[in-house]
Each structure stands twice: as C-alpha cells, then as structure tokens.
Scaffold this motif. Structure first.
Motif, PDB file in Angstrom:
ATOM      1  N   ASP A 171       0.831  -1.214   0.000  1.00  0.00           N
ATOM      2  CA  ASP A 171       0.000   0.000   0.000  1.00  0.00           C
ATOM      3  C   ASP A 171       0.859   1.254   0.000  1.00  0.00           C
ATOM      4  O   ASP A 171       0.595   2.207  -0.747  1.00  0.00           O
ATOM      5  N   ILE A 172       1.888   1.268   0.843  1.00  0.00           N
ATOM      6  CA  ILE A 172       2.718   2.465   0.938  1.00  0.00           C
ATOM      7  C   ILE A 172       3.558   2.655  -0.319  1.00  0.00           C
ATOM      8  O   ILE A 172       3.802   3.777  -0.761  1.00  0.00           O
ATOM      9  N   VAL A 173       3.993   1.565  -0.956  1.00  0.00           N
ATOM     10  CA  VAL A 173       4.745   1.673  -2.214  1.00  0.00           C
ATOM     11  C   VAL A 173       3.851   2.248  -3.311  1.00  0.00           C
ATOM     12  O   VAL A 173       4.265   3.159  -4.056  1.00  0.00           O
ATOM     13  N   ILE A 174       2.626   1.761  -3.419  1.00  0.00           N
ATOM     14  CA  ILE A 174       1.702   2.234  -4.462  1.00  0.00           C
ATOM     15  C   ILE A 174       1.413   3.726  -4.292  1.00  0.00           C
ATOM     16  O   ILE A 174       1.487   4.501  -5.257  1.00  0.00           O
ATOM     17  N   SER A 175       1.076   4.137  -3.071  1.00  0.00           N
ATOM     18  CA  SER A 175       0.740   5.548  -2.844  1.00  0.00           C
ATOM     19  C   SER A 175       1.961   6.445  -3.011  1.00  0.00           C
ATOM     20  O   SER A 175       1.859   7.563  -3.535  1.00  0.00           O
ATOM     21  N   LYS A 182       4.022  12.917  -9.331  1.00  0.00           N
ATOM     22  CA  LYS A 182       3.410  14.254  -9.401  1.00  0.00           C
ATOM     23  C   LYS A 182       4.327  15.335  -8.834  1.00  0.00           C
ATOM     24  O   LYS A 182       3.969  16.508  -8.839  1.00  0.00           O
ATOM     25  N   MET A 183       5.496  14.938  -8.339  1.00  0.00           N
ATOM     26  CA  MET A 183       6.386  15.895  -7.678  1.00  0.00           C
ATOM     27  C   MET A 183       7.388  16.551  -8.616  1.00  0.00           C
ATOM     28  O   MET A 183       8.051  17.518  -8.245  1.00  0.00           O
ATOM     29  N   GLY A 184       7.527  16.024  -9.830  1.00  0.00           N
ATOM     30  CA  GLY A 184       8.547  16.555 -10.729  1.00  0.00           C
ATOM     31  C   GLY A 184       9.921  16.058 -10.323  1.00  0.00           C
ATOM     32  O   GLY A 184      10.103  14.876 -10.021  1.00  0.00           O
ATOM     33  N   ILE A 479       8.780  -5.967  -3.826  1.00  0.00           N
ATOM     34  CA  ILE A 479       7.471  -5.323  -3.918  1.00  0.00           C
ATOM     35  C   ILE A 479       7.590  -3.993  -4.651  1.00  0.00           C
ATOM     36  O   ILE A 479       6.772  -3.671  -5.524  1.00  0.00           O
ATOM     37  N   PHE A 480       8.622  -3.217  -4.328  1.00  0.00           N
ATOM     38  CA  PHE A 480       8.803  -1.934  -5.012  1.00  0.00           C
ATOM     39  C   PHE A 480       9.007  -2.145  -6.507  1.00  0.00           C
ATOM     40  O   PHE A 480       8.340  -1.500  -7.336  1.00  0.00           O
ATOM     41  N   LEU A 481       9.920  -3.027  -6.875  1.00  0.00           N
ATOM     42  CA  LEU A 481      10.222  -3.228  -8.292  1.00  0.00           C
ATOM     43  C   LEU A 481       9.028  -3.796  -9.043  1.00  0.00           C
ATOM     44  O   LEU A 481       8.825  -3.487 -10.221  1.00  0.00           O
ATOM     45  N   HIS A 482       8.250  -4.630  -8.390  1.00  0.00           N
ATOM     46  CA  HIS A 482       7.037  -5.184  -9.022  1.00  0.00           C
ATOM     47  C   HIS A 482       6.148  -4.043  -9.506  1.00  0.00           C
ATOM     48  O   HIS A 482       5.742  -4.003 -10.681  1.00  0.00           O
ATOM     49  N   HIS A 483       5.830  -3.109  -8.646  1.00  0.00           N
ATOM     50  CA  HIS A 483       4.916  -2.026  -9.015  1.00  0.00           C
ATOM     51  C   HIS A 483       5.591  -0.996  -9.913  1.00  0.00           C
ATOM     52  O   HIS A 483       4.946  -0.438 -10.812  1.00  0.00           O
ATOM     53  N   PHE A 484       6.873  -0.771  -9.705  1.00  0.00           N
ATOM     54  CA  PHE A 484       7.571   0.190 -10.555  1.00  0.00           C
ATOM     55  C   PHE A 484       7.635  -0.305 -11.994  1.00  0.00           C
ATOM     56  O   PHE A 484       7.338   0.443 -12.936  1.00  0.00           O
ATOM     57  N   LEU A 485       8.005  -1.552 -12.189  1.00  0.00           N
ATOM     58  CA  LEU A 485       8.163  -2.082 -13.539  1.00  0.00           C
ATOM     59  C   LEU A 485       6.844  -2.120 -14.305  1.00  0.00           C
ATOM     60  O   LEU A 485       6.818  -1.942 -15.523  1.00  0.00           O
ATOM     61  N   LEU A 486       5.770  -2.332 -13.589  1.00  0.00           N
ATOM     62  CA  LEU A 486       4.468  -2.406 -14.252  1.00  0.00           C
ATOM     63  C   LEU A 486       3.904  -1.038 -14.613  1.00  0.00           C
ATOM     64  O   LEU A 486       3.151  -0.917 -15.583  1.00  0.00           O
ATOM     65  N   ASN A 487       4.286   0.001 -13.867  1.00  0.00           N
ATOM     66  CA  ASN A 487       3.551   1.257 -14.001  1.00  0.00           C
ATOM     67  C   ASN A 487       4.382   2.524 -14.162  1.00  0.00           C
ATOM     68  O   ASN A 487       3.815   3.581 -14.431  1.00  0.00           O
TER      69      ASN A 487
END
Length: 523
Positions: A171-175, A182-184, A479-487
């Motif tokens: 949850d914290i990785v996704i958010s 959005k931070m630039g 977990i971080f790389l899973h969501h990063f690579l997908l999105n």
C-alpha cells in the motif's frame, strides 16, 4: 671574489637541501617502522609468519590510502596496491581503524573467518560499536548474540511476519510512487530512503508520523557518515557529529519505550502489536526479559540496517533495469567484431521485458478474491530475484565486516595473532573476475543455473551472524520493483553523475530524476 662567494653559497644551499632530503627520508624510515615495532616485536617468532603487507604510519596506519581510494573513481585501487606489492595471496596485514589488522579477500579465507566462531568473534572498531550500540548484535559476545537472535528472528524474518508486512508495504509503495510521479524533480535515493525508513518504522514502532520519521532519518544519515570515518571526536569531524546523532536517537527511542511501558501498564494502547511490543515481551529460558538498553540498541541497529541497504539496493536495481532498453539502441551501431557485446545487450533488453512479463503474469493469474501480492507470488519472481542478486553483488552495500582473532589462528599458511582484527573484504570477492567474469558489468544472466559456492556471494555476510533482516530487505525491494516495472519509468537528469563510495555507493546527486507514470494501454 663575488663568484667565489656565490659558489660557496650555492654549495651550502645544495648541502642544506641534501641534508633536508636525508632527514625527511630518515624520518619516513622511522615512521614506517613504529607500528611494526609496537605490534609485531611482541609476537616473538610468530611475527615471521604474519601475512605480507604493511602497517602504515603511527596512529593513521593505512587509513589515508583507504579513504583516498574510496573518495576517488577507483575504490578498488586500495586492495590493488596490496596485490601489486605483495602478490595475490588473498590475505594481507594492515593497520585499519586504529588496530593492527588482517584483510582477507578470497572466498575460502572469508568463509573460514565468518563461520569459525571458536576462533573469531565480532571485531568491529570501538568507534563503530559506540555508534551502533554495545548491546546491539555487533557488540555482544556469541552466546548473547545467539540468544537475542533467536528471540528476534521470527518477528523480523519469519514466514508469518513477512506475510503480515506485505499489505502495508504494498500500500505504501503504491501511494508513494503515485506521489513521486506528481512531484517533478526528486532525489530518487533520498526519497527511497524515506520510504524504506517509513516501512521499518511502521514494523518496529507502528509509527507513521512524517515529522518524527524525517527527524530520525536525518540523524541516521549523520550517524552513517561517522561509521566509516576516522574516529576523531573533535567538532567539525564526521565522527563527532555521528556521536551527537546517536545521542539524539537514543533519547528519542528511550522516550518511545517509556511511553509504551506506561501504555501497557494502564492498558491504554489500542494499536496493533509491533516489533517493540515483541522485544518487550520476549523472555529467555530463565524468564528474563530485555532491559531498555538492549531494546534501544537493537531497535537502533535494525532501523538503520533496515532502511539503508534496502533503499540503496532498490535505487541501483531500478537504475540498472532502466538502462537496458538503451543497450539495444547502442547495439545497432556496433561492428561485427563486437558481437559478444551485441549478444549481451540483446540479452539484457530481452531480460528487461521478461521481467515485465513475469510481473504481468503474476498479476493475471491472481485469483479474483486476491487483492494484492502474497509471499508465494514474490517467491515466484525468478527473473526479479536474479536482478536483485546481481545488484547486491555488483554494489556490495557492506564492503567488509570485522572479526577479531580469539587466539592465534593459522590460515592459508599465515598466522593471525590473537587480538588482531580481521576484515573480510566482500567487495574483492564480488568483483573477482575469476569468480564472476566481467565482474563490473551488470549481467543477471550469470545467475542462470548458477549456485554460488560458499564464500563467493556474501551480500548479507555468512555464518551465525548473517544479517538478521535479509529476507525482509529482499521482500521490500521485490514489492517496489514489481509495481515500478508495471507502471512507472525513471528518467535520470544527470545520468553521468559521479559515484561516491562512502559511506555507501551512490550517485553524487543522489540520483536526481523524474518518475513518470506509464500511460494506460489502449483497449
């Protein structure tokens, strides 16, 4: 007459200059023999079986050359200088961090040092123990370490514990990834360290206070700069600042422990149980619990190791993966004579997309009732596991660990005297071309059907003092790389930024970058 005077004056200056040179040479000769005289003559005949090497100058020893090498573009020049002067023996005497020491740089010697608890004990410099804690894992004897490790391992690395942590980490990785996009412009490493610190704070203290976490994380940054610095406790020096940071951290944790004890006495605590509760509850065979100093030192150690290594490794794995598609474009302009490189670039690019496909497959096969990742999913990420292992090898977050000889020890034909420190130099092993061909290339393919022999892959150490949070660290990274690579994608703003190697390997600009969210695929 004038010419004669000038000739005499010139001769006098020449004599004076030669005298100064002779004095300097004599002083250098004396200084180079002070440490051997102090530390070797007392060994008697055993001094003749010491490993090759040198003990440097008094007090300083070999630290100037160590710091000079690791502040340059070639940190491995430090060990290379020993090899060029004394041969590839894999074991060298030196004077490091204020102590006569032996550096071991080969798998067999490192394996022996890390696994032989009868001959070796923890040997971290006094300055490091002062910073991390006398009651932490690095400062306590074997039996006490064994007891504390047994009491704390399940709440950190156990199967049940890891399964419980996954939903929060995910949850914290996704958010956080969404916020970064959005931070630039951001310092990717700085933000990752904040993320991993937030995770470890939640696991240990159930705390999500941004203000508290940022304050503590800043203190940890100062603390870590002092760990690899010379122990000069004078204002302005890194070690002096690190001691102040430790004092602030201990005060903060003591306040938390006091508050938690009061809550438990009055039954006012409504939060879930966390690692602090587990540390306060554990009892040994005699029914004894941990005292406050033990709890605080263990927390200080875990919170430090639990966010620094994960943050740095995640950053480098992301950087390496984002570089792969560029390799394909570069390969197009290579000549036929560079076919090996072409094949490697093709492989790396294919691997990148295989990793993405692997993550997509894991999501697609998920049952409709399953909302997030499970431990089983993460253990099926075979490609990603290779990427993480290769990153851990190439970066070598902990370049060495310290032991101390409990008695005179014979190893590789040499004697390590009782009381001398032993530095197991992991970096030399991980970058040894005889173990890992082309060792400075990021090549996850080297792990295909390859099982590292004992002593050749030591990112978390080995033996009874293997890093107790290794599984948690790899879980966070996966977990971080899973969501990063997908999105998401990483766009570095200074891809040629110089690399710093102390206290840990990182870009000089802390990986200044923009995180871009992938556009949704067309229907």
């Amino acid at each position: 007459m004038v010419a004669v005077v000038m000739e005499i004056t010139g001769s006098m200056w020449t004599v004076a200059f030669l005298a100064i040179l002779a004095a300097v040479a004599f002083l250098k000769w004396v200084l180079e023999r002070v440490n051997p005289w102090v530390y070797e003559t007392q060994l008697g005949d055993e001094r003749y079986s010491l490993p090759p090497g040198d003990l440097g100058w008094p007090f300083i020893g070999n630290m100037w050359s160590f710091l000079r090498a690791f502040r340059s573009d070639d940190p491995d020049s430090f060990i290379a200088s020993f090899v060029s002067r004394f041969g590839r023996t894999g074991i060298y005497k030196a004077f490091m961090f204020g102590n006569p020491s032996v550096i071991v740089t080969m798998p067999e010697t490192c394996k022996r040092v890390l696994n032989d608890d009868d001959a070796f004990k923890p040997g971290w410099p006094t300055s490091t123990v002062e910073l991390i804690g006398k009651k932490s894992f690095i400062g306590i004897p074997y039996e006490e370490h064994k007891r504390l490790r047994r009491l704390t391992s399940a709440p950190v690395n156990g199967h049940e514990a890891l399964s419980i942590y996954i939903p929060y980490i995910e949850d914290i990785v996704i958010s956080t990834l969404d916020k970064w996009s959005k931070m630039g412009k951001i310092e990717f490493l700085t933000q990752l360290r904040k993320l991993t610190f937030r995770i470890i704070m939640y696991i240990f203290l159930s705390s999500e206070s941004e203000e508290v976490m940022e304050a503590l994380e800043r203190e940890y940054t100062t603390l870590n700069y002092g760990v690899r610095a010379m122990a000069i406790n004078v204002p302005g020096f890194a070690y002096y600042k690190a001691l102040k940071a430790r004092k602030n951290l201990v005060a903060a944790f003591q306040s938390v422990v006091n508050e938690r004890r009061n809550q438990r006495k009055t039954n006012k605590s409504t939060k879930k149980k966390d690692m602090l509760d587990a540390l306060m509850d554990v009892k040994d065979e005699k029914g004894e619990t941990l005292d406050d100093e033990e709890i605080i030192d263990i927390m200080l150690m875990y919170l430090n190791a639990g966010h620094e290594s994960s943050g740095h490794t995640t950053m480098w794995a992301t950087i390496f993966l984002e570089q792969h598609p560029e390799f394909l474009e570069k390969a197009k302009v290579f000549k036929q004579s560079q076919s090996i490189n072409v094949l490697l670039f093709h492989y790396l690019t294919v691997l990148f997309y295989c990793i993405q496909a692997e993550q997509e497959r894991i999501v697609k096969k998920r049952p409709p009732t399953q909302k997030g990742l499970t431990l089983k999913d993460i253990r099926e990420m075979e490609y990603l596991s290779k990427v993480i292992d290769e990153t851990l090898r190439l970066i070598t977050f902990s370049l060495m660990v310290f032991r101390e000889a409990k008695t005179d020890v014979r190893i590789s034909g040499y004697t390590i005297p009782k009381g001398w420190k032993v530095l197991a130099w992991f970096r030399s092993i991980h970058l040894d071309p005889e173990i890992y061909p082309n060792p400075k290339e990021f090549d996850p393919s080297r792990w295909d059907d390859y099982n590292a022999k004992a002593g050749t892959f030591l990112p978390f150490g080995a033996g009874s003092r293997l890093c107790p949070g290794n599984d948690l660290a790899k879980l966070e990274i996966s977990i971080f790389l899973h969501h990063f690579l997908l999105n998401y994608q990483l766009e570095r703003l200074n891809p040629e930024s110089k690399i710093r190697y102390l206290p840990h390997t990182r870009p000089h600009d802390n990986c200044l970058a923009v995180i871009k969210k992938n556009l949704p695929s067309p229907p």
